[in-house]
Write a protein that holds these residues in place. Structure first.
Motif, PDB file in Angstrom:
ATOM      1  N   ASP A  24     -17.119  20.258   1.179  1.00  0.00           N
ATOM      2  CA  ASP A  24     -16.445  21.280   1.975  1.00  0.00           C
ATOM      3  C   ASP A  24     -16.056  20.686   3.317  1.00  0.00           C
ATOM      4  OD1 ASP A  24     -16.642  23.390   0.142  1.00  0.00           O
ATOM      5  OD2 ASP A  24     -18.705  23.788   0.750  1.00  0.00           O
ATOM      6  N   ILE A  25     -14.811  20.956   3.744  1.00  0.00           N
ATOM      7  CA  ILE A  25     -14.323  20.467   5.028  1.00  0.00           C
ATOM      8  C   ILE A  25     -13.834  21.657   5.838  1.00  0.00           C
ATOM      9  CG2 ILE A  25     -12.671  18.961   6.204  1.00  0.00           C
ATOM     10  CD1 ILE A  25     -13.332  18.427   2.509  1.00  0.00           C
ATOM     11  N   THR A  26     -14.285  21.749   7.100  1.00  0.00           N
ATOM     12  CA  THR A  26     -13.896  22.844   7.985  1.00  0.00           C
ATOM     13  C   THR A  26     -13.359  22.281   9.290  1.00  0.00           C
ATOM     14  OG1 THR A  26     -15.653  24.223   7.045  1.00  0.00           O
ATOM     15  CG2 THR A  26     -14.646  24.979   9.091  1.00  0.00           C
ATOM     16  N   TYR A  27     -12.252  22.854   9.756  1.00  0.00           N
ATOM     17  CA  TYR A  27     -11.680  22.499  11.052  1.00  0.00           C
ATOM     18  C   TYR A  27     -11.180  23.767  11.723  1.00  0.00           C
ATOM     19  CZ  TYR A  27      -8.486  20.654  14.604  1.00  0.00           C
ATOM     20  OH  TYR A  27      -7.842  20.390  15.783  1.00  0.00           O
ATOM     21  N   ILE A  65      -5.379  23.309   6.657  1.00  0.00           N
ATOM     22  CA  ILE A  65      -5.667  21.885   6.560  1.00  0.00           C
ATOM     23  C   ILE A  65      -5.566  21.443   5.108  1.00  0.00           C
ATOM     24  CG2 ILE A  65      -7.137  21.866   8.596  1.00  0.00           C
ATOM     25  CD1 ILE A  65      -9.564  21.746   6.721  1.00  0.00           C
ATOM     26  N   ALA A  66      -5.308  20.158   4.917  1.00  0.00           N
ATOM     27  CA  ALA A  66      -5.294  19.553   3.592  1.00  0.00           C
ATOM     28  C   ALA A  66      -6.043  18.233   3.687  1.00  0.00           C
ATOM     29  CB  ALA A  66      -3.861  19.325   3.112  1.00  0.00           C
ATOM     30  N   VAL A  67      -6.939  18.007   2.749  1.00  0.00           N
ATOM     31  CA  VAL A  67      -7.782  16.814   2.766  1.00  0.00           C
ATOM     32  C   VAL A  67      -7.347  15.873   1.655  1.00  0.00           C
ATOM     33  CG1 VAL A  67     -10.140  15.936   2.676  1.00  0.00           C
ATOM     34  CG2 VAL A  67      -9.678  18.173   3.707  1.00  0.00           C
ATOM     35  N   PHE A 126     -18.088  18.280   7.658  1.00  0.00           N
ATOM     36  CA  PHE A 126     -18.119  17.866   6.259  1.00  0.00           C
ATOM     37  C   PHE A 126     -19.490  18.217   5.672  1.00  0.00           C
ATOM     38  CE2 PHE A 126     -15.287  15.072   8.572  1.00  0.00           C
ATOM     39  CZ  PHE A 126     -14.160  15.002   7.764  1.00  0.00           C
ATOM     40  N   VAL A 127     -19.494  18.894   4.529  1.00  0.00           N
ATOM     41  CA  VAL A 127     -20.749  19.297   3.893  1.00  0.00           C
ATOM     42  C   VAL A 127     -20.656  19.008   2.399  1.00  0.00           C
ATOM     43  CG1 VAL A 127     -22.348  21.182   3.398  1.00  0.00           C
ATOM     44  CG2 VAL A 127     -21.148  21.112   5.607  1.00  0.00           C
TER      45      VAL A 127
END
Length: 466
Positions: free
Chosen positions: A319-322, A253-255, A292-293
């Motif tokens: 921090d982003i997790t998927y 992933i890319a944010v 999202f944290v």
């Protein structure tokens, strides 16, 4: 699961629409394929009349389906189109609906009208209320009917371009997708928006009840549904699954944006893109499917929809997790770029000139190591081998990455939790302010408690492992 493969099996249902009204249904033989052909003008020159360039033009589409290991990527490679993935309008074909007192309930919520096949091959178009259809005005009271309609679901799609004329009919081919371990898992649909038959099509039924159909005709190009579909489209191919809650499969992933610069009280939303490689277009992921944290909620907070709100001055990160894929972005509030470090009244990091268990601290960490107020350790940890004094009894703990620290408060008993779990040998130990931790990886956390009270929780998400 390992060694899973998807297959197109059986025969495909075929639908022929005129002015978006279902005109007839038929069966399509799967022992055929979708073939795109182009004319070729070769440019030859030089010694030996070498082929220097090939100009491709005049793409044409022949529709065939083949019962083989299904790979949508094969088609993308042949036509040079990227696969898109996301919510699409697909067809529920020939759903058997039991009518009671003139009322039937569909399994999906339709988009637009529903085509209902009554006894006697009569087809009527009805408008549903949510999932409910009313056939009482057609004299249908208590019987089963077949309903065909569009609904919205997640699908993989490929667009095939050309530069020809608009459509006359819309052709839809629908085939079951089976998995060698799970059975039926979804469907493949080929939707040709503009289809011109050669004059006739046939419907053949075999004695065993499995019908096959061939439709002789050609696809005419039309304007695409979206700008990036191109100006001339022959067909769309959708691959979708019975499990509509299926998480989109991505490789990373890319944010965006990678860095947010905000002022206190200001907010901004994040966009999460899924990447699958060169054969796929970037996928816009739903923020509600991501986690999202914020690393420091005194600087910035983030909600479940990816909305970041600046709280106070300083730098932090989100921090982003998927689906087990991870990315992070930096947040700078009020132009303050100096990080907020942990209070020295809580803990300090060993100096490089010091030693711990016979090892020079400079062999364990670099001079850029810091601990943020949130407990995040930044900087570089160095890989160490032959550290026998760390654990004489366990050779597996005599190499790796180590983090030395000193607590700056007093107590009598202490406990160290690793990744939230308590080890018996690390519980209610005699208090010792000088601590050396062995760090497995970026996901490792340590919670240090003194006399039953949490002092600090350390994480290594922003640590470099050299």
């Amino acid at each position: 699961m390992a060694n899973e493969k998807n297959f197109l099996v059986g025969v495909a249902d075929a639908l022929l629409y005129y002015n978006d009204v279902l005109a007839c249904t038929c069966k399509a033989n799967l022992n055929s394929g979708i073939e795109a052909s182009m004319q070729d003008q070769a440019i030859n020159a030089g010694k030996g009349n070498k082929k220097l360039y090939s100009y491709k033009y005049g793409r044409e589409l022949a529709i065939t389906l083949e019962a083989a290991d299904w790979k949508l990527e094969y088609i993308a490679a042949n036509v040079g189109s990227k696969i898109t993935e996301g919510l699409k309008d697909v067809y529920k074909v020939g759903e058997c609906i039991q009518i009671t007192n003139g009322i039937g309930i569909l399994s999906k919520t339709p988009i637009g009208e529903v085509a209902v096949e009554l006894n006697g091959d009569k087809i009527v178009m009805v408008t549903s209320e949510d999932k409910i259809i009313d056939l009482s005005k057609y004299g249908v009271n208590s019987e089963s009917v077949k309903a065909t309609y569009q609904y919205n679901t997640i699908a993989k799609s490929i667009t095939i371009d050309a530069d020809t004329s608009p459509k006359v009919f819309k052709l839809v081919l629908d085939a079951e997708l089976h998995n060698n371990k799970l059975g039926k898992v979804g469907a493949i649909q080929v939707i040709v928006p503009s289809y011109q038959p050669e004059g006739n099509f046939t419907m053949n039924f075999t004695p065993d009840g499995v019908a096959s159909t061939s439709i002789n005709g050609s696809a005419l190009a039309i304007e695409g549904d979206r700008c990036d579909d191109g100006s001339a489209v022959y067909a769309y191919i959708h691959e979708f699954y019975d499990n509509e809650d299926k998480i989109l499969d991505v490789s990373e992933i890319a944010v965006s944006p990678a860095t947010l610069e905000l002022t206190s009280g200001m907010g901004a939303s994040l966009e999460v893109i899924g990447l699958k490689g060169e054969m796929y277009s970037p996928i816009q992921l739903e923020n509600t499917n991501c986690t999202f944290v914020s690393d420091d909620s005194t600087i910035a907070i983030v909600d479940e929809n990816g909305l970041v709100t600046a709280v106070g001055p300083g730098p932090t990160f989100i921090d982003i997790t998927y689906d087990n894929h991870y990315d992070t972005i930096d947040v700078i509030v009020d132009n303050v770029i100096t990080p907020k470090l942990i209070d020295s009244n809580i803990m300090t990091v060993y100096k490089l000139s010091e030693t711990v268990l016979g090892k020079s601290v400079s062999d364990l960490i670099s001079d850029n190591v810091n601990v943020l107020a949130s407990g995040t350790v930044t900087g570089t940890l160095k890989h160490v081998t032959g550290f026998t004094d760390f654990n004489n009894n366990n050779i597996n703990e005599q190499s790796g990455y180590y983090f030395p620290l000193k607590l700056t408060q007093t107590g009598t008993k202490m406990t160290i939790k690793t990744n939230g779990e308590i080890r018996p040998d690390k519980t209610n130990m005699k208090f010792d302010p000088e601590i050396l931790l062995r760090v497995a990886n970026k996901d490792t956390t340590f919670t240090i408690e003194v006399d039953g009270n949490e002092v600090v929780t350390l994480n290594f998400k922003k640590t470099t492992f050299l």
